[in-house]
Design a protein around this motif. Structure first.
Motif, PDB file in Angstrom:
ATOM      1  N   ARG A  42       0.917  -1.245   0.007  1.00  0.00           N
ATOM      2  CA  ARG A  42      -0.054   0.048  -0.002  1.00  0.00           C
ATOM      3  C   ARG A  42       0.887   1.147   0.192  1.00  0.00           C
ATOM      4  N   GLY A  43       0.556   2.081  -0.532  1.00  0.00           N
ATOM      5  CA  GLY A  43       1.413   3.570  -0.914  1.00  0.00           C
ATOM      6  C   GLY A  43       2.389   3.586  -1.957  1.00  0.00           C
ATOM      7  N   THR A  44       2.402   2.303  -2.869  1.00  0.00           N
ATOM      8  CA  THR A  44       3.459   2.478  -3.841  1.00  0.00           C
ATOM      9  C   THR A  44       2.974   2.369  -5.199  1.00  0.00           C
ATOM     10  N   GLY A  45       1.601   2.308  -5.248  1.00  0.00           N
ATOM     11  CA  GLY A  45       0.990   2.249  -6.453  1.00  0.00           C
ATOM     12  C   GLY A  45       0.761   3.774  -7.217  1.00  0.00           C
ATOM     13  N   TRP A  46       0.326   3.841  -8.452  1.00  0.00           N
ATOM     14  CA  TRP A  46       0.600   5.147  -9.297  1.00  0.00           C
ATOM     15  C   TRP A  46      -0.446   6.253  -8.683  1.00  0.00           C
ATOM     16  N   VAL A  47      -1.330   5.740  -8.007  1.00  0.00           N
ATOM     17  CA  VAL A  47      -2.346   6.838  -7.470  1.00  0.00           C
ATOM     18  C   VAL A  47      -1.761   7.471  -6.322  1.00  0.00           C
ATOM     19  N   ALA A  48      -1.220   6.555  -5.369  1.00  0.00           N
ATOM     20  CA  ALA A  48      -0.482   7.182  -4.480  1.00  0.00           C
ATOM     21  C   ALA A  48       0.640   7.878  -4.634  1.00  0.00           C
ATOM     22  N   LEU A  49       1.211   7.599  -5.715  1.00  0.00           N
ATOM     23  CA  LEU A  49       2.563   8.369  -6.084  1.00  0.00           C
ATOM     24  C   LEU A  49       2.134   9.708  -6.633  1.00  0.00           C
ATOM     25  N   LEU A  50       0.844   9.581  -7.373  1.00  0.00           N
ATOM     26  CA  LEU A  50       0.172  10.897  -7.715  1.00  0.00           C
ATOM     27  C   LEU A  50       0.133  11.840  -6.441  1.00  0.00           C
ATOM     28  N   GLU A  51      -0.584  11.306  -5.496  1.00  0.00           N
ATOM     29  CA  GLU A  51      -0.925  12.110  -4.636  1.00  0.00           C
ATOM     30  C   GLU A  51       0.380  12.812  -3.813  1.00  0.00           C
ATOM     31  N   GLN A  52       1.415  12.231  -3.687  1.00  0.00           N
ATOM     32  CA  GLN A  52       2.682  12.649  -3.257  1.00  0.00           C
ATOM     33  C   GLN A  52       3.333  13.477  -4.216  1.00  0.00           C
ATOM     34  N   LYS A  53       3.034  13.398  -5.400  1.00  0.00           N
ATOM     35  CA  LYS A  53       3.664  14.271  -6.540  1.00  0.00           C
ATOM     36  C   LYS A  53       2.960  15.664  -6.360  1.00  0.00           C
ATOM     37  N   LEU A  54       1.711  15.711  -6.158  1.00  0.00           N
ATOM     38  CA  LEU A  54       0.884  16.929  -6.011  1.00  0.00           C
ATOM     39  C   LEU A  54       1.283  17.606  -4.708  1.00  0.00           C
ATOM     40  N   LYS A  55       1.721  16.722  -3.682  1.00  0.00           N
ATOM     41  CA  LYS A  55       2.097  17.701  -2.293  1.00  0.00           C
ATOM     42  C   LYS A  55       3.341  18.329  -2.528  1.00  0.00           C
ATOM     43  N   ARG A  56       4.315  17.456  -3.291  1.00  0.00           N
ATOM     44  CA  ARG A  56       5.524  18.031  -3.506  1.00  0.00           C
ATOM     45  C   ARG A  56       5.444  19.547  -4.290  1.00  0.00           C
ATOM     46  N   GLU A  57       4.769  19.429  -5.331  1.00  0.00           N
ATOM     47  CA  GLU A  57       4.538  20.450  -6.173  1.00  0.00           C
ATOM     48  C   GLU A  57       3.485  21.687  -5.757  1.00  0.00           C
ATOM     49  N   LEU A 182       0.594 -10.161 -15.468  1.00  0.00           N
ATOM     50  CA  LEU A 182      -0.442  -9.265 -15.518  1.00  0.00           C
ATOM     51  C   LEU A 182      -0.611  -7.841 -14.950  1.00  0.00           C
ATOM     52  N   HIS A 183      -0.121  -7.920 -13.510  1.00  0.00           N
ATOM     53  CA  HIS A 183       0.076  -7.105 -12.700  1.00  0.00           C
ATOM     54  C   HIS A 183       1.396  -6.625 -12.547  1.00  0.00           C
ATOM     55  N   PRO A 184       1.508  -5.104 -12.827  1.00  0.00           N
ATOM     56  CA  PRO A 184       3.024  -4.740 -12.426  1.00  0.00           C
ATOM     57  C   PRO A 184       3.447  -4.547 -11.148  1.00  0.00           C
ATOM     58  N   LEU A 185       4.857  -4.991 -10.805  1.00  0.00           N
ATOM     59  CA  LEU A 185       5.552  -4.638  -9.475  1.00  0.00           C
ATOM     60  C   LEU A 185       5.308  -3.249  -9.321  1.00  0.00           C
ATOM     61  N   ALA A 186       5.724  -2.944  -7.972  1.00  0.00           N
ATOM     62  CA  ALA A 186       5.718  -1.389  -7.725  1.00  0.00           C
ATOM     63  C   ALA A 186       6.821  -0.546  -8.328  1.00  0.00           C
ATOM     64  N   ALA A 187       7.980  -1.396  -8.695  1.00  0.00           N
ATOM     65  CA  ALA A 187       8.876  -0.635  -9.633  1.00  0.00           C
ATOM     66  C   ALA A 187       8.205  -0.069 -10.942  1.00  0.00           C
ATOM     67  N   ALA A 188       7.069  -0.701 -11.455  1.00  0.00           N
ATOM     68  CA  ALA A 188       6.667  -0.137 -12.623  1.00  0.00           C
ATOM     69  C   ALA A 188       5.707   1.082 -12.406  1.00  0.00           C
ATOM     70  N   HIS A 189       5.378   1.236 -11.220  1.00  0.00           N
ATOM     71  CA  HIS A 189       4.468   2.435 -11.171  1.00  0.00           C
ATOM     72  C   HIS A 189       4.950   3.916 -11.106  1.00  0.00           C
TER      73      HIS A 189
END
Length: 206
Positions: A42-57, A182-189
Motif C-alpha cells: 500500500r502506498g506504492t501504486g501510481w495513485v499514491a505516487l500521484l498524491e505524493q507528487k501533488l504535495k511536492r509540487e 498481468l499486474h505490474p510490480l511497484a517498480a513499474a508504477h
C-alpha cells in the motif's frame, strides 16, 4: 461613504476569489486492479505516487481512490453515480476496460459504458480523463485494434483527455511484472505515473 463601500466590496470579492483559487480539487480515480495496488505494498501504486507528487509540487488536491480489483466498465458504470454524489469530484479519472478486454467482452459494450460514465461525470461539472489500455496480440488483430481505438473515439467525441496506453514502457518488460504476468510490480508504477501526468497536470492546474 460610497467610495468606502466600493472598496470593501472589492476587497471581499478579492478574498473570495483567492479562497476559490486555493480550494483543493477533489480527484476521483475509478479503476481496476492496476489502480487498486493489487499485489504490491500500500502506498506504492501510481495513485499514491500521484498524491505524493501533488504535495511536492504544492498543488492543492484531494485524491479519492475508488478502484476495485477485477472491475469492469459495467461495474464502474453501476458504482459511479453514488461516488459522484458522495465525493463531488472536480476531476474523474476513468481507468477501466482492461478486464472487459481480458474476458473478450464486446468492445461496443465497453465503449457504451465508458461513454455513459463520461456523461455522468460531465453532467456533474467534473472534468474527465480516460486511461487507455492494449490487449495482448493473442486476442487477434481485429479485436485488439478495435479495443485500443475505442478509447480514442470516446476521448475525441467527449472532448476528454486520454492517456493512450497506461503501460507504455512497462508492457514490453517482463521483469516489471508480478508472477501472474498481468499486474505490474511497484517498480513499474513510477513509469505509469509518468505516462499519466502529462495529461492529468493541465486538469488539476486549471
Amino acid at each position: 461613504m460610497l467610495a468606502i463601500l466600493k472598496k470593501l466590496f472589492f476587497l471581499a470579492m478579492l478574498a473570495a476569489s483567492a479562497s476559490a483559487y486555493s480550494a483543493p480539487k477533489t480527484v476521483l480515480v475509478v479503476g481496476d486492479s492496476l489502480s487498486a495496488e493489487y499485489g504490491i505494498t500500500r502506498g506504492t501504486g501510481w495513485v499514491a505516487l500521484l498524491e505524493q507528487k501533488l504535495k511536492r509540487e504544492k498543488i492543492p488536491a484531494r485524491i479519492v481512490n475508488a478502484s476495485v480489483s477485477g472491475e469492469t466498465t459495467i461495474g464502474g458504470r453501476t458504482r459511479l453515480p453514488a461516488l459522484l454524489e458522495q465525493h463531488k469530484p472536480d476531476i474523474v479519472v476513468l481507468e477501466l476496460g482492461a478486464n472487459d478486454g481480458l474476458r473478450g467482452l464486446p468492445v461496443a459494450s465497453a465503449e457504451g459504458n465508458l461513454r455513459a460514465m463520461v456523461s455522468m461525470a460531465q453532467q456533474k461539472n467534473a472534468k474527465v480523463m480516460l486511461v487507455g489500455m492494449r490487449m495482448p496480440p493473442n486476442y487477434g488483430r481485429a479485436y485488439t485494434e478495435s479495443f485500443f481505438n475505442m478509447f480514442k473515439k470516446v476521448s475525441l467525441d467527449t472532448k476528454s483527455p486520454l492517456v493512450p496506453f497506461m503501460l507504455e514502457g512497462v508492457a514490453d518488460k517482463p521483469a516489471l511484472f508480478q508472477q501472474d504476468r498481468l499486474h505490474p510490480l511497484a517498480a513499474a508504477h513510477p513509469i505509469i505515473l509518468n505516462n499519466i501526468w502529462p495529461q492529468f497536470a493541465p486538469l488539476v492546474k486549471k
